[in-house]
Design a protein around this motif. Structure first.
Motif, PDB file in Angstrom:
ATOM      1  N   LEU A 168      -0.441  10.343 -12.876  1.00  0.00           N
ATOM      2  CA  LEU A 168      -0.866   8.884 -12.992  1.00  0.00           C
ATOM      3  C   LEU A 168      -0.227   7.918 -13.950  1.00  0.00           C
ATOM      4  O   LEU A 168       0.379   6.915 -13.547  1.00  0.00           O
ATOM      5  CB  LEU A 168      -2.323   8.947 -12.951  1.00  0.00           C
ATOM      6  N   ALA A 169      -0.148   8.597 -15.135  1.00  0.00           N
ATOM      7  CA  ALA A 169       0.819   7.616 -15.958  1.00  0.00           C
ATOM      8  C   ALA A 169       2.173   7.503 -15.577  1.00  0.00           C
ATOM      9  O   ALA A 169       3.029   6.468 -16.129  1.00  0.00           O
ATOM     10  CB  ALA A 169       0.726   8.399 -17.497  1.00  0.00           C
ATOM     11  N   ALA A 170       2.873   8.544 -15.214  1.00  0.00           N
ATOM     12  CA  ALA A 170       4.372   8.375 -14.904  1.00  0.00           C
ATOM     13  C   ALA A 170       4.714   7.462 -13.648  1.00  0.00           C
ATOM     14  O   ALA A 170       5.409   6.776 -13.386  1.00  0.00           O
ATOM     15  CB  ALA A 170       4.662   9.722 -14.487  1.00  0.00           C
ATOM     16  N   VAL A 171       3.546   7.739 -12.782  1.00  0.00           N
ATOM     17  CA  VAL A 171       3.548   6.668 -11.636  1.00  0.00           C
ATOM     18  C   VAL A 171       3.318   5.336 -12.028  1.00  0.00           C
ATOM     19  O   VAL A 171       3.960   4.390 -11.592  1.00  0.00           O
ATOM     20  CB  VAL A 171       2.510   7.118 -10.467  1.00  0.00           C
ATOM     21  N   ALA A 172       2.447   4.944 -12.887  1.00  0.00           N
ATOM     22  CA  ALA A 172       2.162   3.823 -13.223  1.00  0.00           C
ATOM     23  C   ALA A 172       3.224   3.244 -13.975  1.00  0.00           C
ATOM     24  O   ALA A 172       3.465   1.937 -14.105  1.00  0.00           O
ATOM     25  CB  ALA A 172       0.879   3.566 -14.207  1.00  0.00           C
TER      26      ALA A 172
ATOM     27  N   HIS B 231       1.148  -1.222   0.005  1.00  0.00           N
ATOM     28  CA  HIS B 231      -0.175   0.098  -0.060  1.00  0.00           C
ATOM     29  C   HIS B 231       0.895   1.246  -0.010  1.00  0.00           C
ATOM     30  O   HIS B 231       1.724   1.472   0.913  1.00  0.00           O
ATOM     31  CB  HIS B 231      -0.956   0.014   1.149  1.00  0.00           C
ATOM     32  N   VAL B 232       0.727   2.201  -0.985  1.00  0.00           N
ATOM     33  CA  VAL B 232       1.644   3.235  -1.059  1.00  0.00           C
ATOM     34  C   VAL B 232       1.040   4.455  -1.105  1.00  0.00           C
ATOM     35  O   VAL B 232      -0.255   4.505  -2.102  1.00  0.00           O
ATOM     36  CB  VAL B 232       2.543   2.921  -2.431  1.00  0.00           C
ATOM     37  N   SER B 233       1.264   5.538  -0.350  1.00  0.00           N
ATOM     38  CA  SER B 233       0.451   6.759  -0.346  1.00  0.00           C
ATOM     39  C   SER B 233       1.885   7.862  -0.787  1.00  0.00           C
ATOM     40  O   SER B 233       2.636   7.939  -0.357  1.00  0.00           O
ATOM     41  CB  SER B 233      -0.148   7.193   0.905  1.00  0.00           C
TER      42      SER B 233
ATOM     43  N   VAL C 137      -6.167   2.317  -7.466  1.00  0.00           N
ATOM     44  CA  VAL C 137      -5.744   3.419  -7.305  1.00  0.00           C
ATOM     45  C   VAL C 137      -6.869   4.404  -6.913  1.00  0.00           C
ATOM     46  O   VAL C 137      -8.252   4.229  -7.285  1.00  0.00           O
ATOM     47  CB  VAL C 137      -5.126   4.195  -8.604  1.00  0.00           C
ATOM     48  N   ARG C 138      -6.535   5.180  -5.796  1.00  0.00           N
ATOM     49  CA  ARG C 138      -7.492   6.278  -5.328  1.00  0.00           C
ATOM     50  C   ARG C 138      -7.030   7.649  -4.948  1.00  0.00           C
ATOM     51  O   ARG C 138      -5.707   7.760  -4.787  1.00  0.00           O
ATOM     52  CB  ARG C 138      -8.034   5.832  -4.063  1.00  0.00           C
ATOM     53  N   GLN C 139      -7.516   8.682  -5.589  1.00  0.00           N
ATOM     54  CA  GLN C 139      -6.775  10.133  -5.509  1.00  0.00           C
ATOM     55  C   GLN C 139      -7.673  10.595  -4.648  1.00  0.00           C
ATOM     56  O   GLN C 139      -9.110  10.629  -4.451  1.00  0.00           O
ATOM     57  CB  GLN C 139      -6.927  10.665  -7.001  1.00  0.00           C
TER      58      GLN C 139
ATOM     59  N   LEU D  69      -2.029  10.423  -4.171  1.00  0.00           N
ATOM     60  CA  LEU D  69      -2.763   8.965  -4.763  1.00  0.00           C
ATOM     61  C   LEU D  69      -2.222   7.915  -3.990  1.00  0.00           C
ATOM     62  O   LEU D  69      -1.227   7.836  -3.015  1.00  0.00           O
ATOM     63  CB  LEU D  69      -1.469   8.984  -5.945  1.00  0.00           C
ATOM     64  N   VAL D  70      -2.993   7.192  -3.646  1.00  0.00           N
ATOM     65  CA  VAL D  70      -3.105   5.879  -2.689  1.00  0.00           C
ATOM     66  C   VAL D  70      -3.353   4.798  -3.643  1.00  0.00           C
ATOM     67  O   VAL D  70      -4.449   4.606  -4.294  1.00  0.00           O
ATOM     68  CB  VAL D  70      -4.220   5.870  -1.667  1.00  0.00           C
ATOM     69  N   LEU D  71      -2.327   3.849  -3.861  1.00  0.00           N
ATOM     70  CA  LEU D  71      -2.207   2.717  -4.637  1.00  0.00           C
ATOM     71  C   LEU D  71      -1.975   1.450  -3.915  1.00  0.00           C
ATOM     72  O   LEU D  71      -1.158   1.646  -2.767  1.00  0.00           O
ATOM     73  CB  LEU D  71      -1.033   2.821  -5.543  1.00  0.00           C
TER      74      LEU D  71
END
Length: 429
Positions: A364-368, A352-354, A381-383, A392-394
């Motif tokens: 979001l594209a860069a994070v993905a 779980h990453v915040s 993914v939750r913003q 961003l919470v993934l």
């Protein structure tokens, strides 16, 4: 030996656990004699400093400051070691075993650090070495692993084995308090030591995890091979985020079979609120075992305290006494499997990453892309928030821990990521 001849017990250590053991030996003398087959009589009590102890109902002449001399007396049949620490406890236990006395210990640090040496000494002397009280206080978990499940194949052991950290995390969950505030309450109530490092940094739980894994998988698991993380970095935001996902945060000791070896680790993790361990609150402990034939088993109870721990000590003492009377020994160390202990990086887990990020196109594209570059897929993914307060919470799918850690490191270096505010593993469901 005549039926009335007592077995002589040397007690090493007289803190809260030792005092409870001494008191129960006196108060329950008749019942213990009936169960053991001989009366159990205190031969002496070794303490660090000679001082009056009105809470221990024995003659003052039984106290001594020379533990090695006490356990080396020829009349001593059984030794209970509850002084803790590595030395002089190790020297005392080895002296007792060399003297031919069976030993019962509650010393998790010693058994995790040098259990193989002590087992070898017990085997050489033809005596018992028991240590049920070393893990989870009154909860009977070691004997089921060593004896009741010896015909089964244990796949996984998952446990809450430190009451202090469980109390702290429970308070954080119930009240929304931060770590420091919950620790202060634990200290005021006597759940946390003046120096809580061993508990909150996971050292205590790691020692217990090494013992559990060694028994469950018939493999010597050294303490240094246990991956350890504490709870000092757990925040109120982490706990709230877990709640939003239908989860709770617990400090877990996890030992499991992986890829022909075993993985043993201690770290905080988010577990489903429906999991049996999620309902373990305050200073209680619980251990969840998964085995091929037995299925899922749960052991729950008080994991610390004078009387609960003394209960486990006396259970071992009666078993060792019975063997002494019958001229037999209980099961010793079983390390035939000799499975390799896998490093944490090879263990499959989920994160779980915040992230605190810039709220602009392409974030979001860069994070993905950072996740994809390390072979890690994203489950959800939750913003939260917007503009300067975007978060961003993934939650990832399962991946090797090394790949997940490398992904987090790359995220820290991205220009669009202002801060990786939280990283926590996710277990179950």
């Amino acid at each position: 030996m005549p039926d009335h001849e007592p077995l002589r017990v040397a007690l090493v250590g007289c803190g809260s656990v030792g005092a409870s053991v001494a008191r129960l030996l006196v108060e329950s003398a008749d019942d213990l004699a009936a169960r053991a087959g001989r009366p159990l009589e205190l031969a002496g009590i070794a303490v660090r400093r000679q001082r009056p102890r009105p809470e221990v109902p024995v003659d003052a002449s039984l106290f001594t400051t020379d533990a090695v001399e006490l356990v080396s007396r020829p009349e001593v049949d059984l030794v209970v070691e509850v002084m803790g620490g590595i030395e002089p406890a190790r020297s005392v236990v080895l002296a007792a075993l060399k003297n031919g006395a069976s030993v019962v210990t509650a010393n998790k640090a010693l058994m995790a650090e040098d259990g193989s040496t002590l087992h070898a000494a017990a085997e050489a002397a033809g005596v018992d070495l028991y240590y049920e009280a070393a893990v989870a206080g009154a909860i009977p978990i070691l004997r089921p692993l060593r004896e009741s499940l010896v015909g089964d194949r244990v796949q996984r052991v998952l446990g809450i084995v430190n009451g202090t950290t469980n109390f702290i995390l429970s308070k954080m969950s119930e009240s929304g308090a931060g770590f420091a505030e919950a620790l202060d309450e634990a200290t005021e109530l006597g759940y946390a030591e003046a120096d809580p490092t061993a508990d909150v940094e996971g050292f205590d739980a790691a020692a217990k995890a090494a013992i559990l894994a060694s028994l469950a998988f018939h493999t010597r698991v050294p303490l240094g091979a246990v991956h350890r993380e504490g709870i000092t970095e757990v925040t109120a935001a982490d706990v709230a985020s877990a709640r939003a996902m239908g989860r709770v945060v617990k400090l877990l000791a996890i030992a499991e079979r992986v890829d022909g070896g075993v993985s043993v680790r201690v770290h905080p993790a988010m577990i489903p609120a429906a999991h049996p361990l999620a309902s373990v609150h305050d200073a209680f402990n619980a251990v969840f075992v998964q085995a091929d034939a037995a299925g899922e088993l749960m052991f729950y109870g008080r994991g610390a305290g004078g009387d609960p721990t003394a209960s486990a000590v006396l259970g071992d003492l009666v078993a060792a006494a019975r063997h002494r009377v019958g001229g037999v020994n209980g099961p010793g160390e079983s390390a035939y499997a000799d499975l390799p202990v896998r490093p944490m990086g090879e263990t499959t887990t989920r994160y779980h990453v915040s992230l605190d990020v810039d709220d602009r196109p392409g974030v979001l594209a860069a994070v993905a892309q950072a996740f994809a570059g390390h072979g890690v897929s994203i489950q959800t993914v939750r913003q939260e928030g917007h503009a300067d307060d975007a978060v961003l919470v993934l939650v990832t799918h399962s991946a090797p821990d090394a790949a997940l850690a490398a992904t987090v490191q790359e995220l820290r270096e991205l220009e669009i990521v202002r801060d990786v505010s939280s990283v926590m593993r996710v277990e179950g469901g």
